[in-house]
Design an enzyme around this catalytic site. Structure first.
Site, PDB file in Angstrom:
ATOM      1  CE  LYS A 258      -1.621   1.288   4.408  1.00 47.71           C
ATOM      2  NZ  LYS A 258      -1.567   2.932   4.495  1.00 47.71           N
ATOM      3  CG  ASN A 259       2.206   2.731   3.824  1.00 49.01           C
ATOM      4  OD1 ASN A 259       1.290   2.653   3.287  1.00 49.01           O
ATOM      5  ND2 ASN A 259       2.628   2.510   4.965  1.00 49.01           N
TER       6      ASN A 259
ATOM      7  CB  CYS B 221      -2.808   5.737  11.149  1.00 47.89           C
ATOM      8  SG  CYS B 221      -3.263   4.403  10.469  1.00 47.89           S
TER       9      CYS B 221
ATOM     10  NE  ARG C  37       0.852  10.435   9.961  1.00 51.86           N
ATOM     11  CZ  ARG C  37       0.608   9.399   9.450  1.00 51.86           C
ATOM     12  NH1 ARG C  37      -0.639   8.531   9.236  1.00 51.86           N
ATOM     13  NH2 ARG C  37       1.061   9.229   8.622  1.00 51.86           N
TER      14      ARG C  37
HETATM   15  C1  EPZ Z   1       4.422   6.540   5.776  1.00 54.96           C
HETATM   16  O1  EPZ Z   1       3.887   7.835   7.292  1.00 54.96           O
HETATM   17  C2  EPZ Z   1       3.309   6.196   6.277  1.00 54.96           C
HETATM   18  N1  EPZ Z   1       2.362   5.765   5.637  1.00 54.96           N
HETATM   19  C3  EPZ Z   1       3.627   5.125   8.032  1.00 54.96           C
HETATM   20  O2  EPZ Z   1       2.294   4.074   7.462  1.00 54.96           O
HETATM   21  C4  EPZ Z   1       4.552   4.860   8.647  1.00 54.96           C
HETATM   22  O3  EPZ Z   1       4.260   4.426   9.544  1.00 54.96           O
HETATM   23  C5  EPZ Z   1       5.453   6.174   7.899  1.00 54.96           C
HETATM   24  O4  EPZ Z   1       6.058   6.333   6.692  1.00 54.96           O
HETATM   25  C6  EPZ Z   1       6.730   6.181   8.272  1.00 54.96           C
HETATM   26  O5  EPZ Z   1       7.433   4.535   8.084  1.00 54.96           O
HETATM   27  C7  EPZ Z   1       2.201   5.788   4.402  1.00 54.96           C
HETATM   28  O6  EPZ Z   1       3.186   5.776   3.696  1.00 54.96           O
HETATM   29  C8  EPZ Z   1       0.880   6.393   3.447  1.00 54.96           C
HETATM   30  P1  EPZ Z   1       7.044   9.930   7.767  1.00 54.96           P
HETATM   31  P2  EPZ Z   1       4.565   9.496   7.150  1.00 54.96           P
HETATM   32  O7  EPZ Z   1       7.059  11.042   7.168  1.00 54.96           O
HETATM   33  O8  EPZ Z   1       5.096   9.853   5.646  1.00 54.96           O
HETATM   34  C9  EPZ Z   1       7.747  13.053  11.329  1.00 54.96           C
HETATM   35  C10 EPZ Z   1       0.623   2.262   7.976  1.00 54.96           C
HETATM   36  O9  EPZ Z   1       0.244   2.129   9.211  1.00 54.96           O
HETATM   37  N2  EPZ Z   1       7.625  14.217  10.609  1.00 54.96           N
HETATM   38  O10 EPZ Z   1       8.016   9.431   7.601  1.00 54.96           O
HETATM   39  O11 EPZ Z   1       3.875  10.292   7.402  1.00 54.96           O
HETATM   40  C11 EPZ Z   1       6.443  12.173  11.976  1.00 54.96           C
HETATM   41  O12 EPZ Z   1       5.739  13.355  12.628  1.00 54.96           O
HETATM   42  C12 EPZ Z   1       1.213   4.320   8.077  1.00 54.96           C
HETATM   43  O13 EPZ Z   1       0.984   2.007   6.929  1.00 54.96           O
HETATM   44  C13 EPZ Z   1       7.739  15.169  10.804  1.00 54.96           C
HETATM   45  O14 EPZ Z   1       7.954  15.676  11.882  1.00 54.96           O
HETATM   46  O15 EPZ Z   1       5.560   9.648   7.705  1.00 54.96           O
HETATM   47  C14 EPZ Z   1       7.010  11.324  12.000  1.00 54.96           C
HETATM   48  O16 EPZ Z   1       7.777  11.818  13.469  1.00 54.96           O
HETATM   49  C15 EPZ Z   1       1.501   4.617   9.603  1.00 54.96           C
HETATM   50  N3  EPZ Z   1       7.532  16.396   9.331  1.00 54.96           N
HETATM   51  C16 EPZ Z   1       8.065  11.445  11.710  1.00 54.96           C
HETATM   52  O17 EPZ Z   1       8.450  11.784  11.176  1.00 54.96           O
HETATM   53  C17 EPZ Z   1       7.365  15.996   8.561  1.00 54.96           C
HETATM   54  O18 EPZ Z   1       6.829  17.418   7.446  1.00 54.96           O
HETATM   55  C18 EPZ Z   1       8.458  10.074  10.371  1.00 54.96           C
HETATM   56  O19 EPZ Z   1       6.613  10.927   9.767  1.00 54.96           O
HETATM   57  C19 EPZ Z   1       6.447  14.983   8.396  1.00 54.96           C
HETATM   58  C20 EPZ Z   1       7.091  13.587   9.257  1.00 54.96           C
END
Ligand code: EPZ
Length: 431
Positions: free
Chosen positions: A22-23, A117, A122
């Site tokens: 999915k991701n 989620c 986020r």
């Molecule tokens: C992706 O989310 C996935 N979702 C998530 O999967 C997954 O948990 C996550 O990556 C980490 O692997 C999709 O791909 C649709 P991040 P994403 O940006 O991109 C912080 C599932 O269960 N952050 O890697 O939103 C954020 O708050 C879902 O399939 C910022 O601070 O995750 C987090 O603490 C849940 N500023 C960390 O970085 C930003 O601009 C990692 O988030 C972006 C993120």
């Protein structure tokens, strides 16, 4: 409302085939926005997040033609930018990739704040940092994030991410593929789905190097051409079934996987006492159901995936001894533990740490799935508990797991899905 009913306590035996990730599919589908020619994407998981994203593109004027349940042809030649419907885009996090893709092709984008989620903050600040580095102004207006290039087109630049972010890395790639010049993305996410996005875009004529490492280079090109591409298998779906059989006991072969993507999961399962046999495109997990406690620390890939944290939390309730989980990625990803506590699990959460005292005999309970992976955790706990459990909120589970009830039933689980009616619905129906 639909619910899953599980009469647990049976070991799982047999084979389960894993679908597309999915991701990985979400950013690849959005990447089609960069293309004025048709692309065919195979091995798409038919889950609700994907359906919603395809509906968004179609609403924006793209041609979206389902070839099979798992293949779709997408042609964004006539897509109108900045027209994604808010009520759809705010259903999923994956709509945020429209920002990078629209900005990348049209020099402008406007997308409602994405959903996703509820697992903690986020934000999109790293995404905006990337767009601003490429020459954009970013503003929030009426619940939408608006991105516009000062001179009509992104300009290649250097981007440094203070924190590893999958979404921001993918958006930086999408925004720079057609940029004027070269872009360097530093401290990039290394997840397999970042590599999948880069391989897909390179198959369309992009020039991306370094994907899978923490430094990615993108040399802007004038335009892309169509291609046919197959999405990588879903390592988190695979890991979920691996954790399930480790908890219930039994022997399950998980097929259509890339074992390398599962190395952290396999390693922790063996540490807990399961046996993992690795083939070319399958892994077999064997377990007596008698596990021992271990410690989990979530990290960006290739570390232990945050998306596997809840499933292991459920599994470790059945392990003898004490386990600890440290969640380093999201700041509120232990909601599922409240539900497991209703079954008698002994879990103490303190900030981003959870301590699980395993070995207690759990009992069935009515459970509510608050998020995708938390819901999967409840399924695992219910499967391993010799009692009946009812899980509500399964729409959240089905956002990321195609046919989870059928696949588990084929492995010998006593599981069914049924529609539950509210008292009001019953009153109306019978009056
Ligand atoms: C992706 O989310 C996935 N979702 C998530 O999967 C997954 O948990 C996550 O990556 C980490 O692997 C999709 O791909 C649709 P991040 P994403 O940006 O991109 C912080 C599932 O269960 N952050 O890697 O939103 C954020 O708050 C879902 O399939 C910022 O601070 O995750 C987090 O603490 C849940 N500023 C960390 O970085 C930003 O601009 C990692 O988030 C972006 C993120």
């Amino acid at each position: 409302m639909e619910q899953i009913i599980i009469n647990g306590g049976s070991p799982l035996y047999g084979n389960v085939s894993i679908g597309g990730m999915k991701n990985a599919a979400l950013p690849v589908i959005c990447a089609c926005v960069l293309n004025e020619e048709a692309c065919v994407i195979d091995n798409i998981p038919p889950v609700s997040d994907i359906e919603t994203l395809l509906e968004i593109l179609s609403t924006m004027g793209a041609s979206v033609r389902r070839l099979t349940k798992y293949s779709v042809e997408i042609n964004c030649k006539n897509l109108v930018p900045c027209t994604s419907p808010m009520e759809l885009a705010n259903k999923l996090r994956g709509s945020s990739y429209l920002l990078g893709a629209e900005f990348g092709r049209f020099g402008k984008s406007s997308v409602s704040h994405p959903g996703g989620c509820s697992i903690g903050a986020r934000p999109l600040d790293l995404h905006m940092k990337a767009f601003e580095a490429l020459g954009a102004d970013c503003t929030h207006r009426n619940g939408r994030l608006e991105v516009e290039a000062e001179n009509g087109r992104p300009v290649g630049s250097s981007i440094y991410f203070d924190k590893v972010s999958v979404g921001a890395t993918a958006n930086a790639i999408l925004a720079s593929v057609l940029a004027d010049g070269i872009t360097t993305i530093d401290n990039a996410a290394r997840e397999p789905h970042i590599v999948d996005l880069a391989v897909f875009l390179n198959a369309c004529g992009a020039i991306i190097t370094g994907a899978g490492t923490s430094v990615i280079k993108v040399k802007g090109v004038e335009k892309l051409h169509g291609c046919r591409y197959s999405i990588i298998p879903d390592m988190i779906e695979a890991g979920t079934y691996m954790a399930a059989v480790a908890a219930t006991g039994g022997r399950v072969t998980v097929t259509n996987v890339i074992p390398k993507h599962l190395e952290a999961i396999s390693s922790k399962l063996e540490e807990a006492g399961a046996t993992v046999t690795v083939g070319d495109d399958f892994v077999t997990v064997e377990s007596t159901g008698k596990l021992k406690g271990i410690n989990i620390v979530t990290q960006p890939y290739p570390g232990f995936a945050t998306d596997m944290q809840a499933q292991f939390g459920a599994m470790l309730c059945f392990a003898a001894g004490t386990s600890t989980i440290t969640e380093n990625i999201f700041n509120s990803r232990f909601q599922y533990t409240d539900e497991l506590s209703k079954m008698g699990a002994d879990i103490k959460v303190d900030g981003n740490h959870a301590t699980i005292i395993g070995g207690a005999k759990l009992s069935g309970a009515p459970l509510m799935s608050h998020d995708l992976r938390g819901g999967a955790a409840m399924v695992i706990a219910a499967l391993a508990t010799e009692d009946t459990s009812v899980i509500e909120g399964i729409d959240k589970i089905e956002r990321g797991y195609h046919n989870i009830v059928g696949k588990l039933r084929d492995l010998g689980a006593n599981i069914q899905k049924k529609t539950s009616y509210t008292d009001e619905q019953i009153r109306v129906a019978f009056n």
